[in-house]
Design a protein around this motif. Structure first.
Motif, PDB file in Angstrom:
ATOM      1  N   ALA A  14       0.830  -1.200   0.000  1.00  0.00           N
ATOM      2  CA  ALA A  14       0.000   0.000   0.000  1.00  0.00           C
ATOM      3  C   ALA A  14       0.867   1.254   0.000  1.00  0.00           C
ATOM      4  CB  ALA A  14      -0.908  -0.002   1.226  1.00  0.00           C
ATOM      5  N   LYS A  17      -2.108   3.934   3.070  1.00  0.00           N
ATOM      6  CA  LYS A  17      -2.344   2.787   3.940  1.00  0.00           C
ATOM      7  C   LYS A  17      -3.755   2.720   4.490  1.00  0.00           C
ATOM      8  CE  LYS A  17       2.185   1.995   4.087  1.00  0.00           C
ATOM      9  NZ  LYS A  17       2.776   0.850   3.358  1.00  0.00           N
ATOM     10  N   TYR A  18      -4.171   1.485   4.719  1.00  0.00           N
ATOM     11  CA  TYR A  18      -5.415   1.206   5.435  1.00  0.00           C
ATOM     12  C   TYR A  18      -5.030   0.912   6.872  1.00  0.00           C
ATOM     13  CZ  TYR A  18      -8.225  -2.822   7.138  1.00  0.00           C
ATOM     14  OH  TYR A  18      -8.905  -3.740   7.889  1.00  0.00           O
ATOM     15  N   TRP A  19      -5.527   1.678   7.820  1.00  0.00           N
ATOM     16  CA  TRP A  19      -5.260   1.396   9.233  1.00  0.00           C
ATOM     17  C   TRP A  19      -6.454   1.844  10.044  1.00  0.00           C
ATOM     18  CZ3 TRP A  19      -1.861  -1.912  10.964  1.00  0.00           C
ATOM     19  CH2 TRP A  19      -1.623  -1.970  12.340  1.00  0.00           C
ATOM     20  N   SER A 110      -1.381 -12.259   4.658  1.00  0.00           N
ATOM     21  CA  SER A 110      -2.826 -12.427   4.729  1.00  0.00           C
ATOM     22  C   SER A 110      -3.470 -11.917   3.439  1.00  0.00           C
ATOM     23  CB  SER A 110      -3.416 -11.720   5.949  1.00  0.00           C
ATOM     24  OG  SER A 110      -3.199 -10.335   5.883  1.00  0.00           O
ATOM     25  N   SER A 142      -9.587 -10.461   5.060  1.00  0.00           N
ATOM     26  CA  SER A 142      -8.523  -9.534   5.443  1.00  0.00           C
ATOM     27  C   SER A 142      -8.682  -8.322   4.555  1.00  0.00           C
ATOM     28  CB  SER A 142      -7.161 -10.208   5.213  1.00  0.00           C
ATOM     29  OG  SER A 142      -6.152  -9.237   5.100  1.00  0.00           O
ATOM     30  N   GLY A 143      -8.788  -7.147   5.173  1.00  0.00           N
ATOM     31  CA  GLY A 143      -9.071  -5.941   4.394  1.00  0.00           C
ATOM     32  C   GLY A 143      -8.163  -5.785   3.190  1.00  0.00           C
ATOM     33  N   SER A 144      -6.850  -5.800   3.446  1.00  0.00           N
ATOM     34  CA  SER A 144      -5.904  -5.515   2.362  1.00  0.00           C
ATOM     35  C   SER A 144      -5.937  -6.583   1.267  1.00  0.00           C
ATOM     36  CB  SER A 144      -4.489  -5.375   2.921  1.00  0.00           C
ATOM     37  OG  SER A 144      -4.136  -6.542   3.620  1.00  0.00           O
ATOM     38  N   ARG A 147      -7.361  -5.871  -2.288  1.00  0.00           N
ATOM     39  CA  ARG A 147      -6.573  -5.180  -3.320  1.00  0.00           C
ATOM     40  C   ARG A 147      -5.705  -6.127  -4.124  1.00  0.00           C
ATOM     41  NH1 ARG A 147      -4.808  -1.322   1.233  1.00  0.00           N
ATOM     42  NH2 ARG A 147      -3.099  -2.805   1.096  1.00  0.00           N
ATOM     43  N   SER A 197      -2.084  -6.966  12.696  1.00  0.00           N
ATOM     44  CA  SER A 197      -2.640  -5.692  12.215  1.00  0.00           C
ATOM     45  C   SER A 197      -4.041  -5.508  12.789  1.00  0.00           C
ATOM     46  CB  SER A 197      -2.749  -5.658  10.697  1.00  0.00           C
ATOM     47  OG  SER A 197      -1.678  -6.281  10.105  1.00  0.00           O
ATOM     48  N   MET A 201      -4.760  -2.174  14.828  1.00  0.00           N
ATOM     49  CA  MET A 201      -5.582  -1.047  14.341  1.00  0.00           C
ATOM     50  C   MET A 201      -6.764  -0.771  15.259  1.00  0.00           C
ATOM     51  SD  MET A 201      -7.021  -2.166  10.569  1.00  0.00           S
ATOM     52  CE  MET A 201      -5.597  -2.930   9.834  1.00  0.00           C
ATOM     53  N   MET A 248       1.107   7.013   8.991  1.00  0.00           N
ATOM     54  CA  MET A 248       0.523   5.813   9.622  1.00  0.00           C
ATOM     55  C   MET A 248       1.368   5.370  10.819  1.00  0.00           C
ATOM     56  SD  MET A 248      -0.296   1.977   8.206  1.00  0.00           S
ATOM     57  CE  MET A 248       1.412   1.488   8.053  1.00  0.00           C
ATOM     58  N   ASP A 290       4.935  -1.321   5.911  1.00  0.00           N
ATOM     59  CA  ASP A 290       3.657  -1.823   6.427  1.00  0.00           C
ATOM     60  C   ASP A 290       3.802  -2.090   7.922  1.00  0.00           C
ATOM     61  OD1 ASP A 290       2.034  -1.640   4.261  1.00  0.00           O
ATOM     62  OD2 ASP A 290       2.244  -3.712   3.608  1.00  0.00           O
ATOM     63  N   ALA A 291       3.028  -3.016   8.440  1.00  0.00           N
ATOM     64  CA  ALA A 291       3.129  -3.317   9.871  1.00  0.00           C
ATOM     65  C   ALA A 291       4.310  -4.260  10.104  1.00  0.00           C
ATOM     66  CB  ALA A 291       1.830  -3.934  10.356  1.00  0.00           C
TER      67      ALA A 291
HETATM   68  O1  PMV Z   1      -5.442  -6.339   5.912  1.00  0.00           O
HETATM   69  P1  PMV Z   1      -4.643  -6.346   7.158  1.00  0.00           P
HETATM   70  O2  PMV Z   1      -5.484  -6.603   8.366  1.00  0.00           O
HETATM   71  O3  PMV Z   1      -3.472  -7.307   7.082  1.00  0.00           O
HETATM   72  O4  PMV Z   1      -4.025  -4.872   7.385  1.00  0.00           O
HETATM   73  C1  PMV Z   1      -3.027  -4.330   6.553  1.00  0.00           C
HETATM   74  C2  PMV Z   1      -2.504  -3.050   7.081  1.00  0.00           C
HETATM   75  C3  PMV Z   1      -1.265  -2.473   6.397  1.00  0.00           C
HETATM   76  O5  PMV Z   1      -0.550  -3.471   5.711  1.00  0.00           O
HETATM   77  C4  PMV Z   1      -0.350  -1.903   7.472  1.00  0.00           C
HETATM   78  C5  PMV Z   1      -1.633  -1.337   5.447  1.00  0.00           C
HETATM   79  C6  PMV Z   1      -2.253  -1.727   4.137  1.00  0.00           C
HETATM   80  O6  PMV Z   1      -3.045  -0.933   3.637  1.00  0.00           O
HETATM   81  O7  PMV Z   1      -1.906  -2.777   3.567  1.00  0.00           O
END
Ligand code: PMV
Length: 349
Positions: A14, A17-19, A110, A142-144, A147, A197, A201, A248, A290-291
């Protein structure tokens, strides 16, 4: 005839970022995000078999049978339930998945894992879903991950509806729009991160004072970045990318108790990138984290050697990967299956 479907998919990185989530259950984000889908040097390969012979879903990741009761892995299997509901098919699934990179260490395993699972499982159930539809399903795991269902540069629209039907991924530019754009990754540490994550978050949203100001700026940044990508404007892309990563990680630090995903080696890379850009008189390298502590440095193909040299100077960097834009998941040949259909277990390598 075997119903095993095998697919390969990749992580994304990303740049915005999504957080944070506006809905925990449906995994609806508080802001839109923008990412680059990566090529298959880092990949997840997943085989799925739906069968009446199975009494429950069984998931193997990197050869290990996963505990799915009350665990994060179990929660993520909601994706299979949604697909089964759409297909009106009640059979349980055997899932065998292999990551070519460490799981849970900030390499978006993920994202790659869930996107590949949804891609393989929808084909396994005979569904013909669009990328947008699959992204809505993967988002629940998983949100990301939403994408990683498409190649090139991708935007996850945050959406405003309560049911999440307008929160999906869409391709902004095709993989061949800007083939010079590369992501040079320095691998510092392959250890598991301290906070997932998901947990991290949640803590940020609840406690960070700075989080509001992140929300006030980030949507506009996502739009400006999208415009810069379309114009292949590296200067604008570079600045927005670095500042959003820093932003972030600032709200992570502002979380109570604080969250640290970067370490001193990550900071050394940040300093070095700014020095390099200073000496070039323009932005030729743009970091994002990222995280996890591993730097992802965006650059143009002609500057990859300079960025590699920079990472080589950092003692803690164990390996450098030069990744280009990926095409998104694809189905593999039957001969690539990871499932032994007779024993309903992974093949032993
Ligand atoms: O989708 P998750 O829960 O693994 O969260 C991803 C969070 C970041 O990688 C830090 C940012 C992102 O947008 O990918």
């Amino acid at each position: 005839m075997s119903d095993i479907v095998t697919a390969v998919g990749t992580p994304n990185i990303a740049l915005i970022k999504y957080w944070g989530k506006r809905d925990e259950k449906l995994i609806l984000p508080t802001n839109s995000s923008v990412s680059m889908t990566l090529d298959e040097q880092l990949n997840t390969k997943t085989s799925v078999l739906f069968s009446n012979r199975l009494k429950e879903d069984r998931v193997y990741i990197n050869g290990e049978l996963q505990n799915t009761r009350g665990t994060e892995v179990g929660e993520r299997l909601v994706c299979l339930d949604i697909l089964r509901r759409i297909a009106k098919d009640k059979r349980h699934a055997l899932v065998v998945s292999e990551n070519s990179f460490p799981t849970g260490s900030g390499f978006a395993s993920s994202a790659s894992g869930l996107a590949t699972l949804v891609y393989a499982a929808s084909k396994g159930l005979g569904l013909r879903l669009s990328g947008k539809e699959m992204s809505i399903v993967a988002r629940r795991g998983s949100g990301s991950a939403c994408r990683s269902l498409m190649g090139g540069m991708v935007r996850w629209r945050k959406g405003v509806k309560a049911d999440g039907s307008d929160s999906y991924a869409e391709q902004i530019t095709k993989p061949d729009h800007w083939p010079e754009l590369m992501n040079v990754v320095g691998i510092l540490s392959a250890s598991k991160k301290k906070f997932s994550s998901r947990a991290g978050m949640r803590q940020t949203e609840r406690t960070s004072i700075l989080y509001r100001s992140r929300m006030a700026y980030v949507e506009d940044a996502a739009s400006r970045l999208t415009a810069a990508l379309k114009k292949r404007d590296f200067q604008t892309l570079g600045e927005i990318t670095m500042r959003d990563s820093n932003n972030m990680h600032s709200v992570m630090l502002d979380t109570w108790p604080p969250l640290f995903y970067m370490n001193d080696n990550s900071k050394e890379v940040i300093y070095k990138v700014h020095e390099l850009n200073e000496s070039e008189g323009k932005i030729i390298a743009a970091y994002t984290f990222d995280a996890g502590p591993n730097p992802h440095i965006l650059t143009l193909r002609r500057n990859v050697n300079k960025v590699t040299r920079l990472l080589d100077e950092v003692d803690a960097v164990q390996k450098v990967l030069k990744l280009s834009m990926g095409n998104g998941p694809r189905i593999l040949d039957r001969s690539e299956s990871l499932i032994d259909e007779r024993s309903l277990k992974p093949f032993k390598n």
